[in-house]
Design a protein around this motif. Structure first.
Motif, PDB file in Angstrom:
ATOM      1  N   MET A 257     -21.983 -14.738  16.878  1.00 56.51           N
ATOM      2  CA  MET A 257     -22.957 -15.258  15.914  1.00 56.51           C
ATOM      3  C   MET A 257     -22.363 -15.398  14.518  1.00 56.51           C
ATOM      4  O   MET A 257     -22.743 -16.284  13.756  1.00 56.51           O
ATOM      5  CB  MET A 257     -24.177 -14.317  15.841  1.00 56.51           C
ATOM      6  N   LEU A 258     -21.440 -14.538  14.192  1.00 56.26           N
ATOM      7  CA  LEU A 258     -20.918 -14.509  12.819  1.00 56.26           C
ATOM      8  C   LEU A 258     -19.720 -15.442  12.621  1.00 56.26           C
ATOM      9  O   LEU A 258     -19.330 -15.715  11.495  1.00 56.26           O
ATOM     10  CB  LEU A 258     -20.530 -13.078  12.442  1.00 56.26           C
TER      11      LEU A 258
ATOM     12  N   HIS B 143     -17.688  -8.626   8.221  1.00 56.55           N
ATOM     13  CA  HIS B 143     -18.131  -7.485   7.430  1.00 56.55           C
ATOM     14  C   HIS B 143     -18.849  -6.480   8.327  1.00 56.55           C
ATOM     15  O   HIS B 143     -19.751  -6.866   9.080  1.00 56.55           O
ATOM     16  CB  HIS B 143     -19.085  -7.994   6.336  1.00 56.55           C
TER      17      HIS B 143
ATOM     18  N   THR C 134     -25.912  -4.736  11.364  1.00 61.18           N
ATOM     19  CA  THR C 134     -27.267  -5.304  11.323  1.00 61.18           C
ATOM     20  C   THR C 134     -27.580  -6.017  12.636  1.00 61.18           C
ATOM     21  O   THR C 134     -28.673  -5.869  13.187  1.00 61.18           O
ATOM     22  CB  THR C 134     -27.388  -6.292  10.144  1.00 61.18           C
ATOM     23  N   LEU C 135     -26.602  -6.761  13.163  1.00 60.86           N
ATOM     24  CA  LEU C 135     -26.836  -7.496  14.403  1.00 60.86           C
ATOM     25  C   LEU C 135     -26.846  -6.571  15.627  1.00 60.86           C
ATOM     26  O   LEU C 135     -27.469  -6.889  16.639  1.00 60.86           O
ATOM     27  CB  LEU C 135     -25.792  -8.603  14.567  1.00 60.86           C
TER      28      LEU C 135
ATOM     29  N   THR D  98     -22.473   1.907   9.474  1.00 55.57           N
ATOM     30  CA  THR D  98     -21.416   1.101   8.870  1.00 55.57           C
ATOM     31  C   THR D  98     -21.214   1.564   7.430  1.00 55.57           C
ATOM     32  O   THR D  98     -22.100   2.167   6.839  1.00 55.57           O
ATOM     33  CB  THR D  98     -21.790  -0.398   8.849  1.00 55.57           C
TER      34      THR D  98
ATOM     35  N   LYS E 157     -24.059 -19.232   5.325  1.00 57.08           N
ATOM     36  CA  LYS E 157     -22.874 -20.088   5.284  1.00 57.08           C
ATOM     37  C   LYS E 157     -23.069 -21.237   4.288  1.00 57.08           C
ATOM     38  O   LYS E 157     -22.118 -21.749   3.721  1.00 57.08           O
ATOM     39  CB  LYS E 157     -22.603 -20.655   6.682  1.00 57.08           C
TER      40      LYS E 157
ATOM     41  N   GLN F 245     -22.979  -0.746   0.683  1.00 57.90           N
ATOM     42  CA  GLN F 245     -22.178  -1.328   1.759  1.00 57.90           C
ATOM     43  C   GLN F 245     -21.720  -2.751   1.471  1.00 57.90           C
ATOM     44  O   GLN F 245     -20.548  -3.048   1.537  1.00 57.90           O
ATOM     45  CB  GLN F 245     -22.985  -1.306   3.047  1.00 57.90           C
TER      46      GLN F 245
ATOM     47  N   ILE G 147     -24.942 -11.839   6.118  1.00 56.60           N
ATOM     48  CA  ILE G 147     -26.397 -11.668   6.236  1.00 56.60           C
ATOM     49  C   ILE G 147     -26.989 -11.395   4.851  1.00 56.60           C
ATOM     50  O   ILE G 147     -28.017 -11.963   4.477  1.00 56.60           O
ATOM     51  CB  ILE G 147     -26.734 -10.548   7.239  1.00 56.60           C
TER      52      ILE G 147
ATOM     53  N   ARG H  68     -31.339   0.566   2.726  1.00 51.24           N
ATOM     54  CA  ARG H  68     -30.432  -0.401   3.341  1.00 51.24           C
ATOM     55  C   ARG H  68     -29.135  -0.517   2.543  1.00 51.24           C
ATOM     56  O   ARG H  68     -28.130  -0.949   3.067  1.00 51.24           O
ATOM     57  CB  ARG H  68     -31.091  -1.783   3.448  1.00 51.24           C
TER      58      ARG H  68
ATOM     59  N   GLU I  35     -29.835 -15.379  13.311  1.00 53.70           N
ATOM     60  CA  GLU I  35     -28.949 -16.532  13.497  1.00 53.70           C
ATOM     61  C   GLU I  35     -29.201 -17.539  12.359  1.00 53.70           C
ATOM     62  O   GLU I  35     -28.280 -18.084  11.763  1.00 53.70           O
ATOM     63  CB  GLU I  35     -29.250 -17.180  14.851  1.00 53.70           C
TER      64      GLU I  35
ATOM     65  N   ILE J 207     -27.888 -16.269   9.077  1.00 55.02           N
ATOM     66  CA  ILE J 207     -26.430 -16.428   9.019  1.00 55.02           C
ATOM     67  C   ILE J 207     -26.081 -17.875   8.636  1.00 55.02           C
ATOM     68  O   ILE J 207     -25.203 -18.105   7.791  1.00 55.02           O
ATOM     69  CB  ILE J 207     -25.790 -16.042  10.369  1.00 55.02           C
TER      70      ILE J 207
ATOM     71  N   ARG K  53     -21.595 -10.331  21.149  1.00 52.04           N
ATOM     72  CA  ARG K  53     -22.600 -11.330  20.773  1.00 52.04           C
ATOM     73  C   ARG K  53     -22.672 -11.463  19.246  1.00 52.04           C
ATOM     74  O   ARG K  53     -22.724 -12.577  18.706  1.00 52.04           O
ATOM     75  CB  ARG K  53     -23.964 -10.920  21.342  1.00 52.04           C
TER      76      ARG K  53
ATOM     77  N   ASP L  93     -28.188  -3.529  15.386  1.00 53.60           N
ATOM     78  CA  ASP L  93     -29.535  -2.962  15.225  1.00 53.60           C
ATOM     79  C   ASP L  93     -30.558  -3.888  15.882  1.00 53.60           C
ATOM     80  O   ASP L  93     -31.468  -3.426  16.564  1.00 53.60           O
ATOM     81  CB  ASP L  93     -29.841  -2.773  13.735  1.00 53.60           C
ATOM     82  N   GLY L  94     -30.385  -5.193  15.691  1.00 54.15           N
ATOM     83  CA  GLY L  94     -31.296  -6.163  16.282  1.00 54.15           C
ATOM     84  C   GLY L  94     -31.297  -6.110  17.801  1.00 54.15           C
ATOM     85  O   GLY L  94     -32.247  -6.551  18.439  1.00 54.15           O
ATOM     86  N   GLN L  95     -30.235  -5.566  18.372  1.00 60.04           N
ATOM     87  CA  GLN L  95     -30.141  -5.461  19.829  1.00 60.04           C
ATOM     88  C   GLN L  95     -30.412  -4.032  20.299  1.00 60.04           C
ATOM     89  O   GLN L  95     -30.078  -3.665  21.431  1.00 60.04           O
ATOM     90  CB  GLN L  95     -28.760  -5.948  20.283  1.00 60.04           C
TER      91      GLN L  95
ATOM     92  N   TYR M 247     -21.139  -4.467   7.777  1.00 64.39           N
ATOM     93  CA  TYR M 247     -22.586  -4.451   7.551  1.00 64.39           C
ATOM     94  C   TYR M 247     -23.281  -5.534   8.385  1.00 64.39           C
ATOM     95  O   TYR M 247     -24.344  -5.306   8.953  1.00 64.39           O
ATOM     96  CB  TYR M 247     -22.888  -4.660   6.056  1.00 64.39           C
ATOM     97  N   ASP M 248     -22.652  -6.711   8.466  1.00 61.64           N
ATOM     98  CA  ASP M 248     -23.214  -7.791   9.288  1.00 61.64           C
ATOM     99  C   ASP M 248     -23.240  -7.383  10.762  1.00 61.64           C
ATOM    100  O   ASP M 248     -24.231  -7.586  11.458  1.00 61.64           O
ATOM    101  CB  ASP M 248     -22.391  -9.074   9.127  1.00 61.64           C
TER     102      ASP M 248
ATOM    103  N   HIS N  91     -36.862  -2.798  18.105  1.00 62.52           N
ATOM    104  CA  HIS N  91     -36.925  -4.266  18.081  1.00 62.52           C
ATOM    105  C   HIS N  91     -37.095  -4.833  19.500  1.00 62.52           C
ATOM    106  O   HIS N  91     -36.479  -5.839  19.860  1.00 62.52           O
ATOM    107  CB  HIS N  91     -35.672  -4.873  17.437  1.00 62.52           C
TER     108      HIS N  91
ATOM    109  N   ASP O 287     -20.338 -10.458  -0.090  1.00 67.57           N
ATOM    110  CA  ASP O 287     -19.210 -10.433   0.848  1.00 67.57           C
ATOM    111  C   ASP O 287     -19.686 -10.278   2.288  1.00 67.57           C
ATOM    112  O   ASP O 287     -18.925 -10.488   3.221  1.00 67.57           O
ATOM    113  CB  ASP O 287     -18.193  -9.337   0.474  1.00 67.57           C
TER     114      ASP O 287
ATOM    115  N   TRP P  49     -36.080 -11.706  17.079  1.00 63.05           N
ATOM    116  CA  TRP P  49     -35.314 -11.051  16.012  1.00 63.05           C
ATOM    117  C   TRP P  49     -33.938 -11.715  15.843  1.00 63.05           C
ATOM    118  O   TRP P  49     -33.519 -12.057  14.737  1.00 63.05           O
ATOM    119  CB  TRP P  49     -35.146  -9.584  16.401  1.00 63.05           C
ATOM    120  N   MET P  50     -33.231 -11.898  16.944  1.00 64.27           N
ATOM    121  CA  MET P  50     -31.866 -12.420  16.854  1.00 64.27           C
ATOM    122  C   MET P  50     -31.850 -13.873  16.380  1.00 64.27           C
ATOM    123  O   MET P  50     -30.944 -14.279  15.658  1.00 64.27           O
ATOM    124  CB  MET P  50     -31.147 -12.281  18.200  1.00 64.27           C
TER     125      MET P  50
END
Lengths: 144, 427
Positions: free
Chosen positions: B425-426, B363, B369-370, B380, A35, A55, A80, A121, A28, A31, B421, B372-374, B365-366, B39, A77, A23-24
């Motif tokens: 990542m961000l 952000h 989300t990350l 948020t 960019k 959001q 993800i 979401r 990654e 992301i 973490r 949630d993945g963990q 939200y980012d 997850h 903004d 998942w991570m």
């Protein structure tokens, strides 16, 4: 023709994401894509092009090309969301209007990111796809 | 048959083990959901201010009603109707006891806090507000204690005025006093504990000042019910609203408490069955309190299970819960402050188990989300407090961790590591 284009692009994205089973890792990659997304012209990052999610905010601009295709540019903004928006643009931009309006978008499902399209979401992505389809459908109707 | 000596030995050992254990160790077994994974990671549930998880007693109690004694309440001439009515009305009594109400007739069942505020705005508000009047609320109110007032004020030509919030997330008491005097509001609405900042407001002090100024007071206790001992007489308010699902009960059930003379004078809001004494085309008369405000068949299973949730909380003890959560907040503040670019929004000295934060350049939200993945569930965004977020200049809102009686220090540590973490990542 253009339907095949969308299908082929979806397969590309699915193949690309098949490299990540964690998942991570998948996020990654998302992301990194976020960019890289060619952002919308700053001049068009206005309220007129804003799709207000609960959001994250998404901006979308659509241009009808002379050959009957539609070119999309978009931004967000949240990074993800920007990655997801970028994937959607990559799949749909440059396709024929009718093909966009009727596209069977299954790639988010296939790469396990479908939850981002669910209205709960509230990231603006679902609204963006709806806008893309509406724009394309209106254009296709004018072309017909 | 038995071996009383051995049993006593085990009972004593169990008692000692429990006496030396932490609160989560004693109660986590009551919450089956906390054992699941998300997850592929063990769940860390830190979204309790949005909704708390349910203990087995609540889950079983609701099932027991549906499986064994479901019937419509209040009117059946049969045994099941009687059992269901007793259980449902039993909760009314438990709520009255729990918040120090004078009588069960002052407890109106609602679908939740939002529904309860709407009852007050549509009944009391429409009967008592007129052009030029003011309703004073705070800038940290949940939308549920802003929008219903805006709606009735728009209809009546009245105005909703907010009291300012200070940098640390406490209410600006000078601004409160100033606006109370300047606007002479008909009603003052204040949140007991902020869902976004965690701030516990000095509601008794605010209500006393409001009463002296001639205003009716409404306290939104949505976040207070699961964390604090509530005594409406000590607070001195006129209305108090709360919801069940944030306090370990089911969704779709909550209550309005109101001072009896006010409720008596208020017209019914929703019409229908249950709320009438007699109906004819020549003229209908209404039922007495509390039924006058309870049209239609209510959420019976929810009402019954809310009573069980209150029993569960009181069994654990609200002082114990509040002390545990205060320690968690302190621990979270310290742990989070080690992260670069971290800003905690809301550092009032008196807080419930809520920690809102933002990280420079990222952000929410980012980050959410990350997390949630963990396996870490947080919320948020603006948390239904847009005016408050605008006040702090936080257009994208915050990331909020919120705690419950079963939250552990280890879970907070895991969330902080996961956050670190995500930040890596961000960036």
């Amino acid at each position: 023709m253009s339907t095949d284009l969308i299908a082929a692009r979806q397969t590309d994205v699915i193949d690309e994401f098949a490299l990540f089973d964690d998942w991570m890792d998948k996020y990654e990659h998302l992301i990194e894509l976020g960019k890289d997304v060619p952002a919308i012209d700053t001049g068009r990052k206005t309220d007129e092009h804003l799709i207000k999610g609960c959001q994250s905010r998404v901006w979308l601009a659509a241009d009808a090309e002379a050959d009957g295709t539609v070119r999309f540019t978009a931004d967000s903004d949240a990074i993800i969301t920007k990655g997801l928006v970028g994937l959607m643009v990559r799949v749909l931009s440059g396709a024929e209007a009718r093909a966009i309006a009727e596209a069977d978008l299954h790639f988010l499902d296939a790469i396990g990111l479908h939850q981002h399209l669910s209205p709960t979401r509230s990231n603006g992505l679902a609204s963006m796809v709806k806008q893309m389809r509406l724009y394309a459908a209106a254009l296709a109707a004018r072309q017909a | 048959m038995g071996r009383p000596g051995l049993n006593l030995y085990f009972a004593e050992r169990f008692r000692l083990k429990m006496a030396n254990s932490t609160l989560p160790e004693r109660i986590r077994r009551d919450f089956p959901i906390l054992d699941r994974s998300v997850h592929g990671k063990p769940l860390v549930y830190l979204d309790n201010a949005a909704s708390a998880q349910k203990p087995l007693a609540v889950i079983e109690g609701q099932r027991e009603y549906l499986a064994n004694y479901h019937a419509n309440i209040h009117r059946g001439a049969h045994h099941l109707a009687q059992l269901a009515t007793e259980a449902y009305e039993g909760t009314r009594g438990k709520i009255a006891d729990h918040i120090g109400a004078g009588s069960t007739e002052e407890i109106i069942f609602t679908a939740g806090s939002t529904d309860a505020v709407n009852l007050v705005t549509q009944s009391w508000g429409r009967a008592n507000l007129s052009a030029g009047d003011t309703v004073l609320v705070t800038r940290m109110e949940h939308h549920a204690n802003i929008v219903p007032w805006q709606m009735v004020c728009a209809e009546k030509g009245a105005e909703v005025v907010p009291v300012d919030v200070q940098e640390d997330g406490t209410l600006d008491l000078e601004d409160f006093a100033r606006k109370l005097e300047r606007h002479q509001p008909k009603l003052v609405g204040v949140v007991h504990a902020s869902n976004t900042l965690g701030t516990i407001n000095p509601v008794a002090e605010l209500c006393a000042a409001a009463r002296t100024a001639g205003a009716v007071t409404l306290v939104d206790g949505s976040q207070a019910l699961p964390h604090l001992t509530i005594d409406v007489a000590a607070i001195g308010c006129d209305f108090y609203v709360a919801t069940g699902h944030k306090a370990y009960g089911p969704t779709g059930i909550g209550f309005l408490w109101g001072r009896r003379d006010l409720l008596d004078a208020m017209p019914p809001w929703r019409g229908g069955g249950e709320m009438i004494r007699s109906v004819s085309f020549d003229g209908t008369t209404y039922n007495d309190l509390p039924h006058k405000f309870e049209a239609g068949t209510p959420h019976i299973s929810g009402g019954i299970a809310l009573g069980i949730a209150l029993d569960w909380m009181n069994g654990v003890g609200l002082d114990t819960i509040h002390a545990h959560e205060s320690a968690l907040v302190q621990h979270a503040h310290q742990a989070l402050q080690t992260l670069p670019g971290m800003r905690i929004i809301g550092t009032a000295p008196e807080k419930v188990g809520v920690v809102s934060l933002v990280v420079d350049g990222l952000h929410p939200y980012d980050l959410g989300t990350l997390l949630d993945g963990q396996g870490i569930a947080v919320r948020t965004g603006h948390h239904c407090t847009e005016p408050l977020m605008a006040h702090f200049g936080l257009e994208s809102g915050t990331l909020r961790m919120s705690f419950a009686a079963y939250t552990t220090r280890e879970e907070i540590d895991r969330a902080v590591i996961a956050l670190e973490r995500a930040m890596r990542m961000l960036s």
